[in-house]
Design an enzyme around this catalytic site. Structure first.
Site, PDB file in Angstrom:
ATOM      1  N   GLU A   3       0.879  -1.163   0.000  1.00  0.00           N
ATOM      2  CA  GLU A   3       0.000   0.000   0.000  1.00  0.00           C
ATOM      3  C   GLU A   3       0.915   1.211   0.000  1.00  0.00           C
ATOM      4  OE1 GLU A   3      -2.398   1.015   3.549  1.00  0.00           O
ATOM      5  OE2 GLU A   3      -1.978   2.925   2.594  1.00  0.00           O
ATOM      6  N   CYS A  42      -2.185   8.079   4.840  1.00  0.00           N
ATOM      7  CA  CYS A  42      -2.281   7.673   3.438  1.00  0.00           C
ATOM      8  C   CYS A  42      -3.571   8.206   2.815  1.00  0.00           C
ATOM      9  CB  CYS A  42      -2.196   6.164   3.310  1.00  0.00           C
ATOM     10  SG  CYS A  42      -3.223   5.315   4.482  1.00  0.00           S
TER      11      CYS A  42
HETATM   12  P1  NAP Z   1       9.672   3.808   3.053  1.00  0.00           P
HETATM   13  O1  NAP Z   1      10.859   4.623   2.749  1.00  0.00           O
HETATM   14  O2  NAP Z   1       8.896   3.288   1.921  1.00  0.00           O
HETATM   15  O3  NAP Z   1      10.164   2.604   3.980  1.00  0.00           O
HETATM   16  C1  NAP Z   1       9.281   1.641   4.543  1.00  0.00           C
HETATM   17  C2  NAP Z   1      10.075   0.399   4.902  1.00  0.00           C
HETATM   18  O4  NAP Z   1      10.519  -0.243   3.707  1.00  0.00           O
HETATM   19  C3  NAP Z   1      11.333   0.691   5.699  1.00  0.00           C
HETATM   20  O5  NAP Z   1      11.491  -0.341   6.645  1.00  0.00           O
HETATM   21  C4  NAP Z   1      12.434   0.650   4.676  1.00  0.00           C
HETATM   22  O6  NAP Z   1      13.642   0.201   5.205  1.00  0.00           O
HETATM   23  C5  NAP Z   1      11.923  -0.372   3.682  1.00  0.00           C
HETATM   24  N1  NAP Z   1      12.387  -0.112   2.330  1.00  0.00           N
HETATM   25  C6  NAP Z   1      12.199   1.017   1.619  1.00  0.00           C
HETATM   26  N2  NAP Z   1      12.738   0.891   0.401  1.00  0.00           N
HETATM   27  C7  NAP Z   1      13.276  -0.340   0.333  1.00  0.00           C
HETATM   28  C8  NAP Z   1      13.986  -1.061  -0.669  1.00  0.00           C
HETATM   29  N3  NAP Z   1      14.265  -0.528  -1.845  1.00  0.00           N
HETATM   30  N4  NAP Z   1      14.399  -2.308  -0.390  1.00  0.00           N
HETATM   31  C9  NAP Z   1      14.137  -2.850   0.836  1.00  0.00           C
HETATM   32  N5  NAP Z   1      13.494  -2.220   1.820  1.00  0.00           N
HETATM   33  C10 NAP Z   1      13.058  -0.986   1.581  1.00  0.00           C
HETATM   34  O7  NAP Z   1       8.646   4.606   3.960  1.00  0.00           O
HETATM   35  P2  NAP Z   1       8.842   5.404   5.313  1.00  0.00           P
HETATM   36  O8  NAP Z   1      10.201   5.225   5.880  1.00  0.00           O
HETATM   37  O9  NAP Z   1       7.730   4.958   6.138  1.00  0.00           O
HETATM   38  O10 NAP Z   1       8.602   6.913   4.915  1.00  0.00           O
HETATM   39  C11 NAP Z   1       9.268   7.545   3.855  1.00  0.00           C
HETATM   40  C12 NAP Z   1       8.267   8.185   2.912  1.00  0.00           C
HETATM   41  O11 NAP Z   1       7.306   7.225   2.496  1.00  0.00           O
HETATM   42  C13 NAP Z   1       7.421   9.290   3.517  1.00  0.00           C
HETATM   43  O12 NAP Z   1       8.077  10.526   3.502  1.00  0.00           O
HETATM   44  C14 NAP Z   1       6.194   9.267   2.637  1.00  0.00           C
HETATM   45  O13 NAP Z   1       6.395   9.992   1.472  1.00  0.00           O
HETATM   46  C15 NAP Z   1       6.037   7.824   2.270  1.00  0.00           C
HETATM   47  N6  NAP Z   1       4.993   7.150   3.067  1.00  0.00           N
HETATM   48  C16 NAP Z   1       3.746   7.062   2.543  1.00  0.00           C
HETATM   49  C17 NAP Z   1       2.746   6.427   3.249  1.00  0.00           C
HETATM   50  C18 NAP Z   1       1.373   6.311   2.699  1.00  0.00           C
HETATM   51  O14 NAP Z   1       0.547   5.703   3.342  1.00  0.00           O
HETATM   52  N7  NAP Z   1       1.086   6.845   1.551  1.00  0.00           N
HETATM   53  C19 NAP Z   1       2.984   5.879   4.504  1.00  0.00           C
HETATM   54  C20 NAP Z   1       4.270   5.977   5.024  1.00  0.00           C
HETATM   55  C21 NAP Z   1       5.253   6.606   4.275  1.00  0.00           C
HETATM   56  P3  NAP Z   1      14.694   1.199   5.884  1.00  0.00           P
HETATM   57  O15 NAP Z   1      13.935   2.313   6.511  1.00  0.00           O
HETATM   58  O16 NAP Z   1      15.390   0.327   6.846  1.00  0.00           O
HETATM   59  O17 NAP Z   1      15.553   1.695   4.784  1.00  0.00           O
END
Ligand code: NAP
Length: 527
Positions: free
Chosen positions: A264, A301
C-alpha cells in the site's frame, strides 16, 4: 526494558555489529536505546524456524488461532503505559493518538479471532458428483482456501502500532495460518520490540510453534531485500513509499519463484466539491478540510492532497475560508527528521511549479521537525499538463484545482494515477447529473466517500482500503478489515477425494457448522 535485540522465534538475539538509534522528534534528539541490526545468519534462522512452524501452524484449528490472536491483544494491553510512552517518544504523536491506535490494533486482532471462530472465511465450495450426467459424468469437486506459507511484513512509519509489528498485515497473516517475520521499522524499533515481546509471550502461553513469529531489526534496505529474496518466503506485506513498495515488488518478481508483494503506497485522495456543497455549506467544508489536511501533521495515506472544483464565487469563498483556517492551525511534530525533510522538499517542489499560487501557509515560528501546513491553488489546465503536481506530498499539504468546467474536471480525473479514496461533496441530484465525473472517479479509487473527509478509516468487514496502482500493487485486495486475510491464502480443489480424508470444512457432515456454497447455494446444512 528495551534491549535492542531481534526476536528470532521465541528467543532474543543480537549477533550483529551494526547499531542504530530511534529519534524523538519533539525533543529533537535520539532516544536512549540502541538496536542491533540482524545478521544474515539471524535472518536465515528466522526463516528456517518459520518454515518449521508452518508445518504445524497451517493445520491449527480456527479456535486455536483465535486464542492466539486474542492473547496477543491481551498482552499488548498488559504492556500498559510503557507502550504508550515509548510510542510517543519515538513518533512525536500525542498520547491520545497512541491510545487510539493501540485500541485499533487490539480491535483488529480480536476481529480476526472472531472471523476464525466463525470459520466461513475459508470459502468452502462443494460441487457434488453427477455420475449419470451425459455425455460425461461430473466428478465430486470441493475447494477451500489454505495458507500460503511464511510471510514478511514491513512495519510502516506512520502507524507504529496498527500497521506495524502486530498490525493488520501481521494479524491477517497469522489468522490465515502463515508464520510472520516482521521487518521492524527503524523509526520505532523500541515500540516494535515491546509488541514483539507481547506476541512472543502470547505464542508461548497458547502453545504456538516456535518460529510462528520473528521480529528483525534493521536500518537500511539490505535486510528487507534479503528477506524478500529468501526462497522460503511466500508473500510480502508493505505500507510506505511508492519508491520502496515498487522496489520490493520488482525484487520479488525477479525471484526464481516470484511471490506477491501486497504494497500500500502513495495516494493524493482527490476530493470533488460540487456546486451545491460550495454554495450551501462552503464554510463548513473549508473548516472540515483544514482539519483533515493537517490531522496528524498530514501523515495519513488518506490525506486529502487534491481538491477539485469548477470556478465560481462559491469556490473562491471556499478557498479563502480554507486558507484562513489553515494559517491558524499550529504545526505539530512530524514522525522523523527524514520525513520532515521529505515533506519540505515535496512542498517546495510543488510550490515552485509555474502558475501555482499559495492559498495558505503557516508563517509563524515552528520547532524543528514540526510540519508547517501549505495549501496551493492552480488552474485546471495547468494541473492537467504538469504531473509533478499529481505526486503525493506526505505531510500537511493540499492543492486546490480550479477547473473551467465539468469536462476539464473529468479530464483531470482520467489523467490521475490510482488512489485509495475519492470523495464527493454534493447532493444526490448532482451524483446523477454528473455521473460521468462520478464514473471517472470510481475508475481510479478503492473507496468512494460522500460528504465527509477521507482521513479516518473505519475497520470493518465492508471496508476496502486499497486501490489501483500506485495506491497499491494489487487493487483486488484490502489491507484494512477482515478481508485482508485473503492476501495470504490460496485455493486447492479436491477431486473425487475420499470423504473421510477431506479437511473438516469440506466434509459432508459440516462438522465446523460453517456457511458453504453447496451446488451453487449458500448453506450451513450437511451435504
Ligand atoms: P519507506 O521509505 O517506503 O520505507 C518503509 C520500509 O521499507 C522501511 O522499513 C524501509 O527500510 C523499507 N524499504 C524502503 N525501500 C526499500 C527497498 N528498496 N528495499 C528494501 N526495503 C526498503 O517509507 P517510510 O520510511 O515509512 O517513509 C518515507 C516516505 O514514504 C514518507 O516521507 C512518505 O512519502 C512515504 N509514506 C507514505 C505512506 C502512505 O501511506 N502513503 C505511509 C508511510 C510513508 P529502511 O527504513 O530500513 O531503509
Amino acid at each position: 526494558m528495551i534491549t535492542g535485540k531481534n526476536f528470532i522465534g521465541n528467543k532474543t538475539s543480537s549477533k550483529g555489529t551494526i547499531t542504530y538509534k530511534t529519534f524523538n522528534p519533539v525533543l529533537n534528539k535520539e532516544t536512549p536505546w540502541t538496536f542491533k541490526e540482524a545478521t544474515s545468519d539471524e535472518i536465515n534462522e528466522a526463516v528456517s524456524l518459520a518454515v518449521e512452524a508452518f508445518k504445524e501452524y497451517k493445520s491449527c484449528s480456527g479456535a486455536k488461532k483465535a486464542t492466539f490472536l486474542n492473547a496477543i491483544a491481551d498482552e499488548i494491553e498488559a504492556l500498559g503505559d510503557s507502550l504508550i510512552e515509548t510510542y510517543t517518544a519515538e513518533s512525536g504523536l500525542p498520547e491520545g493518538r497512541a491510545k487510539g491506535e493501540r485500541g485499533r490494533t487490539m480491535g483488529q486482532l480480536r476481529a480476526f479471532a472472531t472471523l476464525l471462530e466463525e470459520g466461513s472465511w475459508v470459502e468452502a465450495t462443494i460441487d457434488t458428483a453427477q455420475p449419470e450426467r451425459q455425455p460425461l459424468p461430473k466428478p465430486d469437486i470441493r475447494k477451500m482456501q489454505f495458507p500460503i506459507g511464511p510471510v514478511v511484513v514491513f512495519g510502516t512509519s506512520n502507524f507504529p502500532l496498527a500497521f506495524s509489528t502486530a498490525g493488520g498485515d501481521t494479524a491477517s497473516a497469522l489468522a490465515a495460518g502463515c508464520p510472520v517475520i516482521v521487518k521492524s521499522h527503524p523509526m520505532h524499533a523500541a515500540t516494535g520490540e515491546l509488541v514483539s515481546a507481547a506476541i512472543t509471550k502470547a505464542a508461548e502461553k497458547t502453545g504456538m510453534p516456535k518460529g510462528v513469529f520473528s521480529n528483525i531489526n534493521s536500518k537500511g534496505i539490505e535486510v528487507g531485500k534479503q528477506l524478500v529474496m529468501h526462497p522460503k518466503i511466500k508473500a510480502v506485506g508493505f505500507t510506505g513509499s511508492i519508491k520502496g513498495g515498487t522496489a520490493l515488488y520488482e525484487l520479488a518478481s525477479q525471484r526464481k519463484e516470484p511471490i506477491p508483494v501486497y504494497a500500500e503506497m502513495g495516494s493524493i485522495n482527490p476530493v470533488i466539491a460540487f456546486p451545491s456543497a460550495l454554495m450551501e455549506k462552503g464554510d463548513f467544508w473549508a473548516k472540515q478540510y483544514a482539519g483533515s489536511i493537517t490531522l496528524g501533521a498530514g501523515q495519513f495515506c488518506t490525506n486529502p492532497g487534491l481538491i477539485l472544483g469548477v470556478k465560481s464565487d462559491a469556490l473562491t469563498k471556499f478557498i479563502n475560508t480554507l486558507g484562513k483556517e489553515i494559517s491558524q492551525i499550529e504545526p505539530t511534530p512530524m514522525l522523523h527528521p527524514n520525513i520532515h525533510k521529505a515533506y519540505k522538499t515535496g512542498m517546495e517542489t510543488a510550490s515552485s511549479q509555474a502558475q501555482t499560487k499559495e492559498v495558505a501557509a503557516y508563517t509563524g515560528k515552528a520547532n524543528p521537525n514540526y510540519g508547517k501546513a501549505k495549501v496551493l491553488t492552480v488552474d485546471g489546465n495547468v494541473f492537467l499538463n504538469n504531473t509533478v503536481l499529481h505526486q503525493e506530498v506526505f505531510g500537511p499539504y493540499s492543492i486546490i484545482v480550479q477547473c473551467e468546467n465539468d469536462t476539464e474536471l473529468e479530464n483531470i480525473l482520467n489523467a490521475l494515477e490510482g488512489q485509495l479514496t475519492g470523495t464527493i461533496l454534493g447532493n444526490a441530484e448532482e451524483l446523477t447529473q454528473k455521473s460521468k465525473i462520478v464514473d471517472a472517479l470510481k475508475e481510479k479509487v478503492g473507496r468512494l466517500i460522500l460528504n465527509s473527509v477521507p482521513t479516518g478509516v473505519e475497520v470493518c468487514p465492508a471496508m476496502h482500503h486499497g486501490g489501483p496502482f500506485p495506491a497499491t500493487t494489487d487493487a483486488k485486495y484490502t489491507s484494512v478489515g477482515v478481508s485482508a486475510v485473503k492476501r495470504w491464502v490460496c485455493p486447492v480443489a479436491y477431486q473425487n477425494w475420499p470423504l473421510e480424508l477431506l479437511p473438516d470444512a469440506l466434509k459432508n457432515e459440516n462438522p465446523l457448522q460453517i456457511t458453504r456454497i453447496v451446488n451453487g447455494i449458500y448453506t450451513d446444512k450437511k451435504v
